[in-house]
Scaffold this active site. Structure first.
Site, PDB file in Angstrom:
ATOM      1  N   LYS A  51       0.799  -1.227   0.000  1.00 48.54           N
ATOM      2  CA  LYS A  51       0.000   0.000   0.000  1.00 48.54           C
ATOM      3  C   LYS A  51       0.832   1.279   0.000  1.00 48.54           C
ATOM      4  O   LYS A  51       0.372   2.322  -0.470  1.00 48.54           O
ATOM      5  CB  LYS A  51      -0.942   0.000   1.206  1.00 48.54           C
ATOM      6  N   SER A 305       0.579  -9.805  -0.920  1.00 52.36           N
ATOM      7  CA  SER A 305       0.315  -8.364  -0.810  1.00 52.36           C
ATOM      8  C   SER A 305       0.432  -7.796   0.592  1.00 52.36           C
ATOM      9  O   SER A 305       0.528  -6.575   0.752  1.00 52.36           O
ATOM     10  CB  SER A 305      -1.071  -8.052  -1.374  1.00 52.36           C
TER      11      SER A 305
END
Length: 503
Positions: A51, A305
């Site tokens: 992110k 992720s």
């Protein structure tokens, strides 16, 4: 105005905070699947998630006067840390609005980066609306977690690194999907540079916003989403991301929580790292894709992720990983309530490893037991059902029964006033084949087993609780049995917990 995402991604400003993460071979999973599985290690970023790429790229493209006023976002997780770290690097103010229910560990992680935390509302939606109000009232710039071209481009740098590190053939790249920023950025770049590579998005079964939107040809709003894979639990995907996914993504896959747990275990076995549920979605999707298409000898990439795991979830994940891998099946079996029936049942299972056993005496005719068995495939589970049924033991496969897996396995039992002369002992069995049969064979006498609970905990020994109906005149023989057995044991017959709930 059409955006050239390839150019935008190649000129993204992410490496002041993000690092070029490795593309690692997963040897164990590759061998098991018969394909080369490469893991893009975004879990190794400074905030343990991809992110920060999008957050920093967005902020790096803001005018200086906007940075001087500061930025704001709404997030309870990885995006919050990405914005906080980016603001710390740039020396600007960052306000993070988080729901009041956000765990303290996440709040403290954001504060440690120097950001101001505002706790508001019970949900992300409440926090988001409050953040928009603060954006207007304080002149801040909102940094969206996914629906922004600069954020999308920042995430797309992952694809650029993958193609740099592996210029050879790639069958497909798998990405988790929440709002769609990661998938959109990766797909836009790959299809511009290597259009032959498939790009596949993966969603959790109870958070299928992108899958449903693509099916209906428009963005849908889910009424509710499951929170197990909370990093990808979004009710509505973004406008920008939806348009890019429509244009560039080859396929969407949906996986359940058991498959996610199995994927977390797969990554741990190959890397000794523990991904968060959303972080393991891509691996779960890759495995499902290989099975569905019967692929062999291909190279595939899964984006790991994120690894911001809540520690208290590990027990659930460990419990469900074997079911997700179809290496354990759970059954409800009805056997006669007669001495020796339990032993006969165990013989029918053969050399299979029993992973769990729950039973409590209910009446003098039938016994209903909950049993877990290590298997190699769903076909083996079906064989067990058929074998036991042929011997007059009605059996139901509960491996796909969520209520049974989540609750029933812990609730088998209750008071049994008909279980006369019951003694309750706790044993430690060695975790090896034959330990249970050795126990049963050593009993010698036809003492009826009235309670049995066992669960494989992955240790060198198994913890077992056993209730037996032993008449007073058999006391000496029972003590002899305990001595000859050779397993550590503890008498729990007077334990207040037993007396209160089971006696």
């Amino acid at each position: 105005m059409t955006i050239n995402y390839r150019e935008k991604i190649e000129h993204s400003k992410v490496y002041a905070v993000a690092k070029h993460t490795s593309l690692d071979v997963m040897p164990n999973l590759s061998a098991r699947l018969g394909n080369q599985v490469l893991l893009k290690r975004e879990d190794m970023q400074p905030v343990f998630s991809f992110k920060l790429r999008g957050a920093y790229n967005k902020m790096a493209h803001l005018p200086q006067e906007a940075l001087q006023r500061g930025v704001i976002c709404a997030s309870a997780g990885n995006h919050a840390q990405g914005v906080a770290l980016s603001a710390q690097k740039m020396g600007c103010r960052a306000v993070i609005v988080m729901p009041t229910t956000t765990p303290a560990i996440k709040v403290n992680a954001v504060k440690a980066r120097g950001a101001e935390v505002v706790l508001f509302g019970d949900s992300y939606s409440d926090a988001y609306l409050h953040a928009l109000k603060l954006e207007r009232s304080e002149g801040l710039t909102f940094v969206h977690p996914y629906d922004d071209p600069d954020v999308i481009a920042g995430q797309g740098t992952i694809a650029m690194e993958v193609l740099q590190d592996h210029p050879g053939p790639i069958e497909a790249v798998f990405c988790c999907v929440g709002g769609g920023g990661l998938l959109a950025g990766i797909a836009a770049y790959i299809k511009a540079v290597r259009p032959e590579i498939k790009v596949i998005g993966v969603e959790a079964k109870d958070a299928e916003a992108m899958t449903d939107s693509l099916r209906k040809g428009e963005r849908v709003m889910l009424e509710q989403v499951g929170l197990f894979a909370d990093g990808a639990a979004v009710k509505q995907v973004g406008e920008h991301t939806f348009a890019l996914v429509q244009q560039y993504v080859d396929e969407m896959l949906v996986v359940d929580n058991d498959a996610i747990c199995a994927a977390i275990k797969d990554v741990f076995e190959d890397t000794r790292s523990i991904l968060e549920p959303a972080g393991a979605l891509a691996v779960a999707g890759l495995k499902a894709y290989v099975t569905q298409h019967g692929l062999q000898g291909k190279t595939m990439v899964a984006v790991a992720s994120g690894a911001n795991m809540n520690f208290d979830r590990l027990r659930f994940i460990a419990e469900r990983a074997e079911l997700g891998e179809h290496r354990e099946a759970v059954f409800a079996v009805t056997i006669p309530e007669t001495p020796g029936a339990f032993k006969a049942f165990c013989r029918l299972l053969g050399n299979r490893n029993i992973t769990e056993f729950n039973y409590r005496f209910a009446d003098h005719k039938q016994a209903h037991i909950f049993v877990g068995v290590a298997v190699q495939s769903p076909a083996e589970a079906a064989t067990i059902v058929k074998t036991l049924g042929a011997e007059g033991l009605p059996t139901i496969d509960l491996s796909d029964n969520e209520m049974a897996k989540l609750h029933l396995r812990h609730l088998v039992g209750g008071h049994a006033p008909q279980a006369q002369n019951e003694v309750v002992y706790r044993f430690e069995f060695p975790e090896k084949p034959g330990a249970l049969m050795n126990f049963l064979e050593s009993m010698g006498h036809n003492w009826n087993i009235s309670l049995f609970h066992y669960r494989n905990h992955g240790a060198d020994f198994g913890r077992v609780l056993v209730g037996m109906q032993v008449p007073p005149e058999d006391k000496t023989a029972f003590e002899r049995f305990l001595k000859q057995l050779g397993y550590p044991f503890w008498d729990e017959s007077q334990n207040p917990a037993y007396r209160l709930f089971l006696g």
